[in-house]
Design a protein around this motif. Structure first.
Motif, short mmCIF file in Angstrom:
data_model
loop_
_atom_site.label_atom_id
_atom_site.label_comp_id
_atom_site.label_asym_id
_atom_site.label_seq_id
_atom_site.Cartn_x
_atom_site.Cartn_y
_atom_site.Cartn_z
N VAL A 37 2.18 -2.32 -18.39
CA VAL A 37 1.23 -2.02 -17.31
C VAL A 37 0.22 -3.16 -17.21
CG1 VAL A 37 -0.57 -0.42 -16.53
CG2 VAL A 37 1.51 0.48 -17.61
N LEU A 41 -0.37 -5.80 -14.05
CA LEU A 41 -1.69 -6.04 -13.46
C LEU A 41 -2.04 -7.52 -13.52
CD1 LEU A 41 -3.67 -2.97 -14.75
CD2 LEU A 41 -3.42 -3.62 -12.36
N LYS A 92 -1.61 2.19 -14.27
CA LYS A 92 -1.96 0.98 -13.52
C LYS A 92 -3.10 1.27 -12.56
CE LYS A 92 0.01 -2.33 -10.32
NZ LYS A 92 0.24 -2.04 -8.92
#
Length: 103
Positions: A37, A41, A92
């Motif tokens: 995650v 990002l 997220k």
């Protein structure tokens, strides 16, 4: 690519701008879930936020100095000051929402 940092370079690498540090360990199941995650990002927000990660077993000083007792812990800093901390696994969307406040 999320940059791996150590006790020795933590202050230097997280001292300017908005940074997110993922405190983790190899034996930690939720940490292994959180890592992809954070990497996703980083690929989407690396122009606004610097993403780093630190293995707490190999680098205990920094984690102890911030009182990190549970991992994963995501620490958000702005210009060297801690502005937010997320403990445990986060989606997220949850992390993005926090980062957008500071980026």
């Amino acid at each position: 690519m999320v940059e791996t940092i150590t006790d020795d370079d933590f202050k230097e690498k997280t001292g300017q701008g908005v940074t997110l540090t993922d405190f983790w360990a190899t034996w930690c199941g939720p940490c292994r879930m959180q890592s992809p995650v954070v990497e996703q990002l980083e690929s989407e927000m690396n122009d606004k936020v610097k993403f780093t990660k630190m293995d707490v077993d190999a680098n205990p000083e920094t984690a102890q100095s911030f009182g990190i007792m549970s991992i994963p812990t995501l620490m958000v800093k702005k210009d060297g000051a801690v502005v937010d901390t997320l403990v445990g696994y986060h989606s997220k969307e949850q992390i993005e929402k926090v980062l957008e406040q500071y980026a």
